[in-house]
Design an enzyme around this catalytic site. Structure first.
Site, PDB file in Angstrom:
ATOM      1  N   SER A 126       0.691  -1.104   0.134  1.00 48.46           N
ATOM      2  CA  SER A 126      -0.042  -0.135   0.133  1.00 48.46           C
ATOM      3  C   SER A 126       0.782   1.387  -0.093  1.00 48.46           C
ATOM      4  CB  SER A 126      -1.103   0.033   1.115  1.00 48.46           C
ATOM      5  OG  SER A 126      -2.037   0.839   0.835  1.00 48.46           O
ATOM      6  N   ASP A 186      -9.599  -5.233  -4.975  1.00 49.29           N
ATOM      7  CA  ASP A 186      -9.132  -3.962  -4.451  1.00 49.29           C
ATOM      8  C   ASP A 186      -9.329  -2.710  -5.364  1.00 49.29           C
ATOM      9  OD1 ASP A 186      -7.325  -1.858  -3.065  1.00 49.29           O
ATOM     10  OD2 ASP A 186      -5.736  -3.117  -3.760  1.00 49.29           O
ATOM     11  N   HIS A 205      -8.016  -5.184  -0.670  1.00 45.15           N
ATOM     12  CA  HIS A 205      -6.931  -4.708   0.058  1.00 45.15           C
ATOM     13  C   HIS A 205      -5.948  -5.124   1.198  1.00 45.15           C
ATOM     14  CE1 HIS A 205      -3.828  -1.353  -0.831  1.00 45.15           C
ATOM     15  NE2 HIS A 205      -4.046  -0.799   0.348  1.00 45.15           N
TER      16      HIS A 205
END
Length: 304
Positions: free
Chosen positions: A155, A246, A278
């Site tokens: 991320s 995601d 995610h």
């Protein structure tokens, strides 16, 4: 009166006084020796503002193993190298791939706006490579093979990995971007899979980086015309992982496609976790897709 000026439910609240409340990633654990894997960890100070947790696998006396610098995610405003999900992930990965991991504790926004996260990350990278000819941390100097240096993040950590790869150049063997946090002013199809998350990821960027030029700022959009060309990435290989459900899926795929089209001469691969969202692997590390991703990552780290 201290009013809430920004919030993501059950994640973070920011008040006009500057106070910040975080509701996730708050379970700090000490370094230890893991009884299952034998991985030992210790905390190190890099600068007065930057620290890290070092993970050392079981090693033969003189054996040197690859070195992995790990940058945790959390939209630049939550998360910690010392929190349970990241500590557990680093421990398991060090055992699976038989690598030394340096998990970086960079400063968080909004108390420390986003540029500071990059500066801290560069400082940690410089500290690691200083051990090529000695260095202050004997475990790293004696057992780390810095000719096999990798960087990994998920991320926001994957966003940092991109910028460190631009910064670190040819010193890096490979970069791993798991579910990278990239944005742009142009909407993508995968945002429809999780529109709430998509909106949160856009709105929080303007909070953590208050001086940003917007969603096409090269810090958050490495594919914009104003960004440095991808051909300047110095690492030899890149692995990108995405998750089917995601909101950022298409962002990772676009980065992969642009890399293939660019003047960068390295090798890039992409892998998708079917049916997952995610950073699912932090919350469910023993799921089928998480274990498959671990295999892909370990293979990438150990490829000669």
């Amino acid at each position: 009166m201290d009013e809430v000026i920004y919030k993501i439910e059950n994640v973070i609240k920011i008040y006009n006084s500057g106070q910040v409340e975080r509701f996730v990633a708050t379970q700090i654990v000490p370094p230890s020796t893991d009884p299952t894997t034998g991985i030992s960890s210790k905390d190190v100070t890099i600068t007065p503002n930057v620290s890290a947790r070092l993970y050392l696998p079981k090693l033969d006396t003189d054996k040197k193993v690859p070195v992995l610098v790990y940058y945790h995610g959390g939209a630049f405003c939550i998360g910690s190298a010392f929190d349970i999900p990241w500590h557990s992930y680093a421990t398991a990965l060090a055992a699976k791939a038989n690598v030394i991991i340096i998990s970086v504790q960079y400063r968080l926004a909004p108390e420390h706006p986003v540029l500071i996260a990059y500066e801290d990350s560069y400082a940690a990278f410089d500290w690691v490579i200083s051990h090529a000819d000695g260095g202050s941390e004997q475990l790293l100097a004696n057992h780390g093979d810095l000719k096999r240096l990798f960087i990994l993040g998920e991320s926001a950590g994957a966003n940092i990995v991109h910028h460190v790869a631009m910064y670190g150049g040819a010193k890096i063997r490979g970069a791993l971007l798991l579910h990278p946090y990239f944005l742009s002013s142009k909407e993508v199809e995968s945002e429809k899979k999780d529109p709430v998350a998509a909106e949160n990821l856009k709105s929080i960027w303007k909070i953590v980086c208050p001086k940003t030029s917007g969603l096409d700022d090269p810090l958050i959009n490495p594919l914009t015309k104003a960004a440095p060309p991808l051909g300047k990435l110095g690492c030899e290989r890149i692995l990108i992982t995405v998750a089917e459900m995601d909101a950022l899926n298409d962002r990772g795929r676009a980065y992969y496609e642009k890399l293939k089209e660019s003047e960068w001469k390295g090798e890039v691969k992409i892998w998708e976790a079917a049916g997952e969202g995610h950073c699912f692997f932090l919350g469910n590390p023993v799921s089928e897709m998480a274990l498959q991703q671990d295999e892909i990552v370990a293979e990438f780290l150990n490829k000669e």
